[in-house]
Design a protein around this motif. Structure first.
Motif, short mmCIF file in Angstrom:
data_model
loop_
_atom_site.label_atom_id
_atom_site.label_comp_id
_atom_site.label_asym_id
_atom_site.label_seq_id
_atom_site.Cartn_x
_atom_site.Cartn_y
_atom_site.Cartn_z
N ARG A 107 0.94 -1.27 -0.12
CA ARG A 107 0.06 -0.20 0.00
C ARG A 107 0.71 1.20 0.04
O ARG A 107 0.65 2.32 -0.58
CB ARG A 107 -0.87 0.12 1.09
N ILE A 141 7.08 -14.99 -3.09
CA ILE A 141 5.83 -15.47 -3.40
C ILE A 141 5.98 -16.55 -4.73
O ILE A 141 5.72 -17.83 -4.55
CB ILE A 141 4.67 -14.62 -3.80
N ARG A 142 6.48 -16.05 -5.62
CA ARG A 142 6.76 -17.11 -6.70
C ARG A 142 7.62 -18.40 -6.32
O ARG A 142 7.66 -19.40 -6.86
CB ARG A 142 7.54 -16.44 -8.04
N ALA A 192 -0.16 -18.93 0.50
CA ALA A 192 -1.34 -18.63 1.23
C ALA A 192 -1.56 -19.18 2.66
O ALA A 192 -2.43 -18.69 3.38
CB ALA A 192 -2.64 -19.41 0.36
N MET A 193 -0.85 -20.09 3.06
CA MET A 193 -0.94 -20.69 4.39
C MET A 193 -0.04 -19.98 5.48
O MET A 193 -0.42 -20.26 6.69
CB MET A 193 -0.57 -22.23 4.45
N ASN A 194 0.81 -18.97 4.89
CA ASN A 194 1.69 -18.13 6.21
C ASN A 194 1.22 -16.89 5.82
O ASN A 194 2.01 -16.00 6.90
CB ASN A 194 2.83 -18.68 6.05
N GLU A 195 0.71 -16.29 4.93
CA GLU A 195 0.48 -14.90 4.79
C GLU A 195 -1.13 -14.48 4.74
O GLU A 195 -1.59 -14.81 3.49
CB GLU A 195 1.28 -14.36 3.63
N PRO A 196 -1.78 -14.10 5.65
CA PRO A 196 -3.15 -13.69 5.52
C PRO A 196 -3.48 -12.76 4.46
O PRO A 196 -4.73 -12.94 3.80
CB PRO A 196 -3.32 -13.12 6.79
N ASP A 197 -2.69 -12.04 4.01
CA ASP A 197 -3.19 -10.92 2.95
C ASP A 197 -2.76 -11.34 1.24
O ASP A 197 -2.50 -10.47 0.59
CB ASP A 197 -2.54 -9.45 3.05
N TYR A 198 -2.32 -12.68 1.43
CA TYR A 198 -1.76 -13.19 0.12
C TYR A 198 -2.49 -12.76 -0.99
O TYR A 198 -1.73 -12.18 -2.16
CB TYR A 198 -1.74 -14.55 0.25
N ILE A 199 -3.87 -12.86 -1.21
CA ILE A 199 -4.19 -12.39 -2.34
C ILE A 199 -4.51 -10.78 -2.61
O ILE A 199 -4.15 -10.55 -3.85
CB ILE A 199 -6.01 -12.84 -2.41
N ASP A 200 -4.57 -10.10 -1.57
CA ASP A 200 -4.53 -8.85 -1.60
C ASP A 200 -3.17 -8.22 -2.10
O ASP A 200 -2.77 -7.03 -2.98
CB ASP A 200 -4.90 -8.00 -0.58
N LEU A 255 -1.12 -9.94 -4.23
CA LEU A 255 -0.85 -10.27 -5.40
C LEU A 255 -1.44 -9.27 -6.52
O LEU A 255 -1.00 -8.77 -7.36
CB LEU A 255 -1.29 -11.64 -5.72
N SER A 256 -3.05 -8.74 -6.07
CA SER A 256 -3.54 -7.83 -6.89
C SER A 256 -3.00 -6.36 -6.67
O SER A 256 -2.75 -5.81 -7.70
CB SER A 256 -5.25 -7.91 -6.57
N ASN A 272 3.45 -23.51 -3.64
CA ASN A 272 2.48 -22.48 -3.87
C ASN A 272 3.02 -21.24 -4.51
O ASN A 272 3.80 -20.60 -3.68
CB ASN A 272 1.75 -22.27 -2.75
N VAL A 273 2.71 -20.90 -5.73
CA VAL A 273 3.74 -20.02 -6.36
C VAL A 273 2.76 -18.76 -6.63
O VAL A 273 3.37 -17.82 -7.55
CB VAL A 273 3.92 -20.42 -7.68
N TYR A 316 -6.08 -20.57 -6.43
CA TYR A 316 -4.72 -20.61 -5.84
C TYR A 316 -3.72 -21.59 -6.71
O TYR A 316 -4.27 -22.49 -7.10
CB TYR A 316 -4.81 -21.53 -4.28
N ARG A 372 5.94 -17.01 -15.57
CA ARG A 372 6.89 -17.28 -14.16
C ARG A 372 7.97 -17.87 -14.60
O ARG A 372 9.08 -17.94 -13.92
CB ARG A 372 6.09 -17.98 -13.25
N HIS A 396 -4.64 -10.66 -12.27
CA HIS A 396 -4.61 -10.27 -10.85
C HIS A 396 -5.67 -9.15 -10.26
O HIS A 396 -5.20 -8.32 -9.59
CB HIS A 396 -3.21 -10.06 -10.44
N GLN A 406 -8.43 -15.52 4.58
CA GLN A 406 -7.23 -15.14 5.10
C GLN A 406 -6.77 -16.38 6.26
O GLN A 406 -7.21 -16.62 7.14
CB GLN A 406 -7.12 -13.90 5.90
N TYR A 407 -5.61 -17.03 5.75
CA TYR A 407 -5.05 -18.28 6.49
C TYR A 407 -3.87 -17.64 7.02
O TYR A 407 -3.46 -16.61 6.84
CB TYR A 407 -4.73 -19.36 5.61
N GLY A 408 -3.16 -18.35 7.77
CA GLY A 408 -1.81 -18.12 8.31
C GLY A 408 -1.92 -16.97 9.44
O GLY A 408 -0.90 -16.10 9.63
N LEU A 409 -3.17 -16.92 10.17
CA LEU A 409 -3.03 -15.62 11.16
C LEU A 409 -2.49 -16.50 12.41
O LEU A 409 -2.42 -17.55 12.74
CB LEU A 409 -4.46 -15.40 11.23
#
Lengths: 321, 321
Positions: free
Chosen positions: A12, A288-289, A295-303, A305-306, B215-216, B236, B289, B309, B318-321
Motif C-alpha cells: 500500500r 511468493i513465486r 497462502a498458508m503463512n500470509e493472511p493478505d496473500y491475495i490482496d 498479489l492484486s 504455492n507460487v 490458488y 513465471r 490479478h 485469510q490463512y496463516g493468522l
C-alpha cells in the motif's frame, strides 16, 4: 521478528494512489480532483494533472490547454520531437519554482522515458519525457529489477544478494535494493537494459547473463510520494541464479555495499521498511513465486498479489510485435 | 501457429466483467445497473445483484431486502447458519424457475463455498453458499490448480501434463484443464485441498506432494459467463515437478485422458481456445513465471499480468493468522 510493516502495508505504501481517487478522476474529472492529460489526435491519456500542478502549468497555455474535464497538449505540437521539446521547456522553467510539489524536478537526470501511444491506433511513441518529471505529470515510468540469488549446494537454502544504496543517491539514500536495477531509458528494451545494468552494477558477464537470466513477470503500482510525485510504475522482474562463487563489487559509488540474505533475513528487512518501494515489491514477488510466502503463512496473500499488479490506465510499451 | 485468441484475449474472456460496470455499481448503484449485496451488522459487501436476478429475489422479502442502492440480507438472519439456510431455501426455489439467467443452478452440487467477512471487523465466516449459486449472487468462488510438469533429464526441456475433461462434465465438457484442480469447499484450506485433489485426480502420493509442491501465487478475475453467471474467482496456483516416470491415470471418469505437452504445444492449445478459462490463466501464469512468455515475445505482457490479478471487492479468506 518485530514487524513495523506487514507485507500488505508495504504494497500500500508503494501502490499509494487510492483507487477511489483514480476512479473519480476517470468518471468526474475536475480541477479540484485532477484532470487527465491527453496527447495526440486521438486524445490518448498519458498522465494525470493534479490540482497543485495545474496551477503551475496554467501559465503555459501554448503548451498545455486546460479545459474543464481534461488538459490537452496543444495539438499544433504534432510530432514526438515537438511535444518532447515543448514540454521539456516548461519543465525546465518549473525547475526554478520553489514549491515542494515540484521538488522531484531538482533531480533532473537528462535521461528520458518513452511515452507510449495506443497500439490499436498505431500511435507508436507519442513523445519522450525527462525521468525526473514523470512524477509531475503522472506519466508512466519503467524500470528493470533483478533478483540475484544462489542456492547452497549442500542444503539447497536460497540466499539473495541485496545492495544498500549510497547515502548520496538522490532517491532513497541508504535504503536496501536489489542486486541490479535501474530505469528503462527511451528507446531501450527491458532485456538489453537489464543485461547492461548487470554488467555496470554487479560486474556480471553479459553472455552469462543473457544465457541464464529469466524474465519472471512484472510488478505495477501507482506510487504517490512526497519527493517523487505521482508515478504509475512498471518494473520488469528478472531472476538470476548468480552461483555460489559470485561476489558483487560496488563499482560506481551508487552502492555502499552488498549483503547475502536468507529468507528470514529478507523478511526481517522487509518488515522493518528498509527496502525502496520498488525493490520491496520485487522481493515480495520473488518470495511468493518461490513458495516462501504462501497462502498458508500470509493472511493478505491475495490482496498482495492484486496490489502489486495494478492495472494502469495509460498505454504501455509493447515489445515482441 | 494459427491464433484464434491472443493470450490477452483469453484473459479478457476470463476476466469479463468490464471494470466500468463494476465502477458504476460501486459509485452509482441502481436497480438498472446492479446493486451490492450486503450482509451482517457492518453491511459487508459479499456480492452483486444484477438486474435480471433482482427480479427473481424480489419475491423473497423476508430474506432479501431490496433498497434503492443495495440489497441487504435480512438482519434478523444473525448467524451464519441462519443466513446459509435462508439463502439456500430461496435458491432451491429459483432452481425450478425457467430463466437462462438461473441456468447455473441446474448444476447444484451440494458443496458450498465459505463467504468471508471483513477481517478488520473480526467477522469471520458470514455464511456458506452452494457452489453452483455463486454466479447468481456474484459471490466470490475459490479453487486450487496445479501445474504438473517434468523436465527432460538430458535436454532440460519442460513439459506439462494436461487433462482433457470428460464430455459429460457439467462445466466445460471436453475442454483442456490442469493435471489437478478443483473448487475449495467450505472449511478446507488451499494446501489440504490440493494435496487431496492430487491423490484423487492423479494418484499422486500425499507425502510426496506435501514435500515438493510449491504455492507460487494465485490468479484472480471476474468471470461473466452465460452458463455460470457472475463469478469473482480466485484460483490458488501450485507447481509440482512430477518427475519423468510419473504417468497420470484417469480414475474417476471426470477426465477423458491426459497429454504431455511442451511449451509450443501449450501455446498452440491456448491460442485455439481449448483450455477452460481458469486453466488457461493458470497455464499463462506458469509460462510467464518460468520465462517462456516474456516482455520481449509477448506485446501484451503487462496487461496480461494485471488482468489476471484483478482486485476483488468483497473480503476473501485469510490463512496463516
Amino acid at each position: 521478528m518485530s514487524k513495523l510493516f506487514s507485507l500488505l502495508e508495504l504494497i500500500r505504501l508503494a501502490d499509494s494512489l487510492p483507487r477511489s481517487v483514480e476512479q473519480l478522476i476517470a468518471t468526474s474529472p475536475s480541477s479540484t480532483i485532477g484532470l487527465p492529460l491527453l496527447v495526440g489526435p486521438n486524445d490518448t491519456q498519458i498522465g494525470i494533472i493534479r490540482p497543485s500542478i495545474l496551477e503551475h502549468i496554467s501559465q503555459y497555455g501554448t503548451v498545455f490547454q486546460i479545459g474543464p474535464t481534461a488538459v490537452r497538449l496543444n495539438p499544433d505540437l504534432d510530432t514526438p520531437q515537438a511535444r518532447t521539446d515543448a514540454v521539456e521547456a516548461v519543465l525546465r522553467q518549473l525547475q526554478t519554482v520553489d514549491d515542494p510539489e515540484l521538488v522531484c524536478l531538482k533531480g533532473w537526470r537528462n535521461e528520458r522515458y518513452d511515452v507510449h501511444g495506443d497500439r490499436k491506433k498505431e500511435e507508436g511513441i507519442l513523445m519522450e519525457l525527462e525521468r525526473a518529471a514523470a512524477g509531475v505529470l503522472g506519466v508512466r515510468s519503467y524500470g528493470c529489477h533483478m533478483n540475484g540469488y544462489q542456492r547452497d549446494p549442500q542444503t539447497g537454502e536460497m540466499k539473495m544478494w541485496i545492495a544498500r544504496r549510497s547515502k548520496t543517491k538522490q532517491t532513497y539514500p541508504g535504503m536496501l535494493d536489489n542486486l541490479v536495477g535501474g530505469g528503462l531509458a527511451a528507446g531501450v528494451d527491458p532485456l538489453s537494459n537489464i543485461i547492461k545494468e548487470c554488467w555496470e552494477e554487479a560486474g556480471l558477464d553479459g553472455a552469462m547473463v543473457a544465457k541464464n537470466i529469466v524474465n519472471v513477470g512484472a510488478v505495477t503500482f501507482y506510487l504517490v510520494n512526497e519527493e517523487r510525485g505521482w508515478i504509475p510504475t512498471t518494473e520488469y522482474v528478472y531472476d538470476l541464479d548468480v552461483g555460489n562463487s559470485f561476489m558483487p563489487k560496488a563499482v560506481d559509488g551508487e552502492v555502499q555495499g552488498f549483503q547475502l540474505l536468507n529468507v528470514d533475513e529478507l523478511k526481517e528487512h522487509l518488515y522493518s521498511g528498509e527496502f525502496t518501494p520498488e525493490a520491496g515489491l520485487v522481493v515480495i514477488d520473488f518470495l511468493i513465486r518461490h513458495g516462501f510466502v504462501t497462502a498458508m503463512n500470509e493472511p493478505d496473500y491475495i490482496d498482495i498479489l492484486s496490489g502489486m499488479h495494478r492495472e494502469l490506465v495509460s498505454p504501455g510499451p509493447q515489445y515482441g510485435l
